[in-house]
Design a protein around this motif. Structure first.
Motif, PDB file in Angstrom:
ATOM      1  N   PRO A  12       0.822  -1.220   0.000  1.00 19.40           N
ATOM      2  CA  PRO A  12       0.000   0.000   0.000  1.00 19.40           C
ATOM      3  C   PRO A  12       0.854   1.268   0.000  1.00 19.40           C
ATOM      4  O   PRO A  12       1.911   1.314   0.640  1.00 19.40           O
ATOM      5  CB  PRO A  12      -0.796  -0.105   1.304  1.00 19.40           C
ATOM      6  CG  PRO A  12      -0.721  -1.539   1.711  1.00 19.40           C
ATOM      7  CD  PRO A  12       0.603  -2.031   1.198  1.00 19.40           C
ATOM      8  N   ALA A  13       0.370   2.282  -0.672  1.00 15.89           N
ATOM      9  CA  ALA A  13       1.101   3.547  -0.770  1.00 15.89           C
ATOM     10  C   ALA A  13       1.368   4.161   0.602  1.00 15.89           C
ATOM     11  O   ALA A  13       2.403   4.774   0.829  1.00 15.89           O
ATOM     12  CB  ALA A  13       0.320   4.519  -1.644  1.00 15.89           C
ATOM     13  N   ARG A  14       0.436   3.978   1.512  1.00 15.48           N
ATOM     14  CA  ARG A  14       0.546   4.634   2.824  1.00 15.48           C
ATOM     15  C   ARG A  14       1.200   3.745   3.883  1.00 15.48           C
ATOM     16  O   ARG A  14       1.085   4.028   5.079  1.00 15.48           O
ATOM     17  CB  ARG A  14      -0.850   5.006   3.318  1.00 15.48           C
ATOM     18  CG  ARG A  14      -1.573   5.991   2.432  1.00 15.48           C
ATOM     19  CD  ARG A  14      -1.048   7.399   2.662  1.00 15.48           C
ATOM     20  NE  ARG A  14      -1.986   8.389   2.168  1.00 15.48           N
ATOM     21  CZ  ARG A  14      -2.106   9.604   2.675  1.00 15.48           C
ATOM     22  NH1 ARG A  14      -1.327   9.988   3.671  1.00 15.48           N
ATOM     23  NH2 ARG A  14      -2.978  10.444   2.173  1.00 15.48           N
ATOM     24  N   LEU A  15       1.816   2.675   3.462  1.00 15.82           N
ATOM     25  CA  LEU A  15       2.323   1.702   4.436  1.00 15.82           C
ATOM     26  C   LEU A  15       3.280   2.318   5.453  1.00 15.82           C
ATOM     27  O   LEU A  15       3.269   1.952   6.635  1.00 15.82           O
ATOM     28  CB  LEU A  15       2.994   0.530   3.708  1.00 15.82           C
ATOM     29  CG  LEU A  15       3.473  -0.621   4.599  1.00 15.82           C
ATOM     30  CD1 LEU A  15       2.330  -1.217   5.409  1.00 15.82           C
ATOM     31  CD2 LEU A  15       4.139  -1.712   3.748  1.00 15.82           C
ATOM     32  N   GLY A  16       4.083   3.277   5.001  1.00 12.12           N
ATOM     33  CA  GLY A  16       5.070   3.873   5.902  1.00 12.12           C
ATOM     34  C   GLY A  16       4.460   4.498   7.138  1.00 12.12           C
ATOM     35  O   GLY A  16       5.063   4.508   8.221  1.00 12.12           O
ATOM     36  N   LEU A  17       3.248   5.005   6.977  1.00 12.38           N
ATOM     37  CA  LEU A  17       2.540   5.642   8.092  1.00 12.38           C
ATOM     38  C   LEU A  17       2.289   4.644   9.230  1.00 12.38           C
ATOM     39  O   LEU A  17       2.381   4.983  10.409  1.00 12.38           O
ATOM     40  CB  LEU A  17       1.207   6.157   7.544  1.00 12.38           C
ATOM     41  CG  LEU A  17       0.402   7.178   8.312  1.00 12.38           C
ATOM     42  CD1 LEU A  17       1.176   8.474   8.462  1.00 12.38           C
ATOM     43  CD2 LEU A  17      -0.912   7.451   7.556  1.00 12.38           C
TER      44      LEU A  17
END
Lengths: 86, 86
Positions: free
Chosen positions: B6-11
């Motif tokens: 997912p694009a937001r995984l870092g969050l």
């Protein structure tokens, strides 16, 4: 050897399984969950910060010592089997 | 193959790890957690039923579709590695 089987395990196992693999939709797997998180979540169910009637009712009659034994039990169960379940 | 990263995984990964093995005290492992439970928990963090400031802040700017992609990602990660961590 891990911790002894807690006396109150049956109360949790109906939904979370004896080894922490959930038996019911909506119930989380607990196997191998971090002990600090389990302790915090139980405190929140107890005092209503997590307002979930079934959890509040289930742990209502369980002493703090018994609750901690249950948290320790689940934290040391192997989570590997969880993967097989949807 | 599982879901795309997912694009937001870092969050999420800062505390829960990229594969759902918690990196921080107080944060739960998410690897292999049941999808229905992850979805319900996220909805509760979003609307304040679970009143946890860091979670509410983290998911505030994340769309429902992105959030669901993150829940699906963690639900299919292997929980086996969790056992090694305290």
């Amino acid at each position: 050897a891990g911790p002894a089987r807690p006396a109150r395990l049956g109360l949790c196992a109906a939904c979370h399984g004896e080894t922490g693999i959930a038996q019911m939709a909506g119930a989380p797997n607990l196997a191998g969950q971090r002990l600090d998180y389990l302790r915090a979540a139980l405190a929140q169910y107890r005092d209503g910060r997590r307002n979930v009637a079934v959890m509040r009712a289930a742990i209502g009659p369980v002493s703090d010592a018994e609750l901690d034994a249950l948290a320790r039990w689940y934290s040391v169960q192997s989570p590997a089997a969880a993967q097989a379940q949807p």
